[in-house]
Design an enzyme around this catalytic site. Structure first.
Site, PDB file in Angstrom:
ATOM      1  N   ARG A 230       0.826  -1.194   0.000  1.00  0.00           N
ATOM      2  CA  ARG A 230       0.000   0.000   0.000  1.00  0.00           C
ATOM      3  C   ARG A 230       0.862   1.245   0.000  1.00  0.00           C
ATOM      4  O   ARG A 230       1.885   1.304   0.702  1.00  0.00           O
ATOM      5  CB  ARG A 230      -0.878   0.045   1.266  1.00  0.00           C
ATOM      6  CG  ARG A 230      -2.191  -0.694   1.081  1.00  0.00           C
ATOM      7  CD  ARG A 230      -3.056   0.001   0.026  1.00  0.00           C
ATOM      8  NE  ARG A 230      -4.237  -0.757  -0.349  1.00  0.00           N
ATOM      9  CZ  ARG A 230      -4.297  -1.685  -1.299  1.00  0.00           C
ATOM     10  NH1 ARG A 230      -3.235  -2.011  -2.003  1.00  0.00           N
ATOM     11  NH2 ARG A 230      -5.432  -2.290  -1.584  1.00  0.00           N
ATOM     12  N   GLU A 259      -2.955   7.990  -5.532  1.00  0.00           N
ATOM     13  CA  GLU A 259      -3.060   7.339  -6.837  1.00  0.00           C
ATOM     14  C   GLU A 259      -4.175   7.985  -7.635  1.00  0.00           C
ATOM     15  O   GLU A 259      -5.233   8.250  -7.058  1.00  0.00           O
ATOM     16  CB  GLU A 259      -3.324   5.839  -6.651  1.00  0.00           C
ATOM     17  CG  GLU A 259      -2.129   5.140  -6.010  1.00  0.00           C
ATOM     18  CD  GLU A 259      -2.320   3.635  -5.823  1.00  0.00           C
ATOM     19  OE1 GLU A 259      -3.308   3.085  -6.337  1.00  0.00           O
ATOM     20  OE2 GLU A 259      -1.482   3.023  -5.156  1.00  0.00           O
ATOM     21  N   HIS A 279      -0.028   0.396  -9.924  1.00  0.00           N
ATOM     22  CA  HIS A 279      -0.874  -0.485  -9.106  1.00  0.00           C
ATOM     23  C   HIS A 279      -1.354  -1.703  -9.918  1.00  0.00           C
ATOM     24  O   HIS A 279      -2.560  -1.908 -10.118  1.00  0.00           O
ATOM     25  CB  HIS A 279      -2.061   0.290  -8.536  1.00  0.00           C
ATOM     26  CG  HIS A 279      -2.619  -0.342  -7.283  1.00  0.00           C
ATOM     27  ND1 HIS A 279      -3.118   0.385  -6.235  1.00  0.00           N
ATOM     28  CD2 HIS A 279      -2.750  -1.642  -6.897  1.00  0.00           C
ATOM     29  CE1 HIS A 279      -3.542  -0.423  -5.280  1.00  0.00           C
ATOM     30  NE2 HIS A 279      -3.327  -1.674  -5.661  1.00  0.00           N
TER      31      HIS A 279
END
Ligand SMILES: NC(=O)C1=CN([C@@H]2O[C@H](COP(=O)(O)OP(=O)(O)OC[C@H]3O[C@@H](n4cnc5c(N)ncnc54)[C@H](O)[C@@H]3O)[C@@H](O)[C@H]2O)C=CC1
Ligand SMILES: O=C(O)CCC(=O)C(=O)O
Length: 527
Positions: A230, A259, A279
């Protein structure tokens, strides 16, 4: 028909499952204000990591029953807000484990061999072999922070590649670490001894910026850091400095504090010292099918009134536990509702005592069910298994759980004692056969009656005439008695009378009942 909103890109197989029971609207990339506007229409929301389900969205979600996160991390959902609102949050704890672990290993190897930069140089017409001399991972030390599902798979593969393994995870036993083949160490030692450090921890208050300037100063100058867990567990500004100044050798990041990563982030300017992916940890065909099926099935089940297998905010209600406990949960709800009414409003204490075979089971679900029953008069359909605990806490209800396996009058029984505005009252109940509920005591007076919709309880002196007087009083008010039972400890002592009624008691009748000679107290209950 129920309505499901899918607000991130989900494999079609998930949409097909949802379409069996609901109208499915796929709307990707909705601005938050638009989500707030349309969310009241929906019974379920299915997301990946792109949608941030904030408190504002949850507060507007007046029909939402479930939020399904097609993946592991639920840090993009305001879980406390969902819990307070009684919305189940489910995820797919294992569907993308292999994909995320393989991505971390890919990042480690491609960073070590400068694959992204070498690839780019060939594609732009060069043939430069000198700039891309890498390092081997064989015999190097890999420090794994977070030895859960993904961390363990990374360990297994890294071990096969000849790496030495250290792990830091305060919640994992030495025995488990031994099984995986990792030396469990403290974080400081891992930081100082590792050639590679890979992060597989959730983002929590404790892990926020766990990797910061102080940590980078302790790492080997040849060390490389991988984060496929994360964003936010690394202080990105400190990392950029550590890479720029040569405090550490490299980093490979799949996840970021914000993000999408900001266009002007200094992380984008570190050349071959850093590998960045957007990601992609869970982005394999296999993982996307797994998580879509896993989460869509849970949404379907919850919309059909069935339990979810991976709810993150319903304590202790795993399907196997639930199946065994189901009749007892119904008993707990009924008794909670009953004792709550006997004790009056403003209950501030509840003792949940599990007796007989029930004493050997997981108590959490039974406690939640008792609280759901207790709060049902006040909150009606607003209380459910998700929010009963939090609602009770917010109302200052102190709950204690006790167990007594030695009580064997029935195979298993449940005793609830509540203190409220009408004093302290207790009820006990058990199951007859597999699921027929019996109330077996009230205020410790033994009885044996099934719960019915309308009931009258009196506390009185066991003397001749009382039952007749109550019967004729109810008759005068046109209330039909379905059954009647008296529980007493000694003849002509204190007693409890329980009447099941076909009709609700009219206003004012309770005051008349209390005036009957010998009656000490009377309570009406609607279940
Ligand atoms: N990049 C991606 O696309 C993906 C990222 N993830 C993320 O990877 C992470 C790990 O996932 P799983 O292995 O499935 O979870 P897991 O729950 O199986 O493992 C997490 C481990 O972290 C440990 N942990 C918790 N707090 C810690 C602390 N303060 N210090 C050290 N260890 C701590 C726990 O004890 C547990 O063993 C999660 O954050 C998840 O969101 C998961 C899948 C895909
Ligand atoms: O949905 C995604 O692609 C992200 C997966 C992820 O980060 C997770 O499962 O925690």
């Amino acid at each position: 028909m129920s309505k499901v909103l899918v607000s991130d890109s989900i494999d079609q197989v998930g949409i097909d499952i949802l379409s069996q029971v609901a109208q499915v609207d796929v709307k990707i990339g909705l601005p938050p204000e638009e989500l707030v506007r349309i969310i009241p229409e929906y019974d379920a929301l299915m997301i990946r990591s792109g949608t941030h389900v904030t408190q504002e969205i949850i507060e507007a979600a007046n029909n939402l029953k479930i939020i399904g996160r097609a993946g592991v991390g639920v840090d993009n959902v305001d879980i406390p807000a969902a819990t307070r609102k009684g919305i189940v949050v489910v995820n797919s704890p294992q569907g993308n484990t292999i994909a995320a672990a393989e991505h971390a290993l890919t990042m480690m190897l491609s960073m070590s061999r400068y694959v992204p930069d070498a690839n780019q140089s060939v594609k732009t017409g060069q043939w430069d072999r000198k700039s891309f001399v890498g390092v081997e991972v064989y015999k190097k030390t890999l420090g794994i922070v977070g030895l859960g599902k993904i961390g363990s798979h990374v360990a297994a593969v890294a071990k096969a590649m000849g790496m030495k393994l250290l792990a830091y995870d305060p919640f994992i036993s030495q025995e488990r670490a031994d099984q995986i083949g990792c030396r469990l160490v403290d974080l400081d030692l891992l930081i100082q001894e590792s050639d590679y450090i890979t992060l597989h921890i959730p983002k929590t208050k404790e892990t926020y910026h766990l990797f910061n300037a102080e940590v980078f100063a302790k790492m080997k100058p040849t060390a490389r850091l991988i984060n496929c867990a994360r964003g936010g567990v690394i202080d990105e500004t400190a990392l950029a400095d550590a890479l720029r100044t040569g405090q550490i050798a490299g980093a490979a990041l799949d996840v970021f504090e914000n993000e999408p990563l900001e266009a002007d982030s200094s992380l984008r300017e570190l050349g071959s010292k850093i590998v960045l992916t957007p990601h992609l940890g869970a982005s394999t065909e296999e993982a996307q099918v797994n998580v879509a099926i896993d989460v869509a099935e849970q949404i379907r089940d919850v919309l059909l009134g069935l339990p979810a297998r991976s709810a993150v905010n319903i304590p202790g209600l795993y399907p196997d536990v639930l199946e065994k406990l189901k009749p007892y949960l119904q008993l707990a709800e009924t008794l909670g509702n009953l004792v709550g009414q006997l004790a009056g409003g403003r209950v501030d204490f509840l003792d949940v005592r599990l007796q007989g075979e029930l004493a050997g089971t997981s108590s959490q679900a039974v406690v939640v069910a008792s609280l759901k029953g207790l709060l049902s008069q006040a909150l009606r359909e607003r209380v459910n298994y998700v929010n009963a605990g939090i609602e009770a806490k917010e109302r200052g209800i102190r709950v204690i759980e006790t167990r007594d396996a030695s009580v064997t009058d029935y195979t298993g029984s449940l005793h609830l004692e509540a203190k409220g505005s009408l004093g302290t009252h207790s009820v006990t109940g058990a199951l007859l056969g597999d699921h027929e509920i019996r109330i077996t005591s009230v205020d410790d007076f033994p009885i044996n009656v099934p719960p019915t919709r309308y009931m009258l309880f009196t506390l009185h002196r066991d003397v001749p005439g009382i039952i007749g007087n109550i019967g004729s009083l109810l008759g005068r008010f046109n209330v039909n008695i379905a059954s009647m039972q008296v529980g007493r400890k000694i003849v002509r002592g204190e007693a409890v009378m329980v009447l099941s009624l076909d009709d609700p008691l009219p206003e004012g009748i309770l005051a008349e009942i209390i005036k009957v000679s010998g009656i000490r107290d009377a309570y009406t209950v609607t279940l």
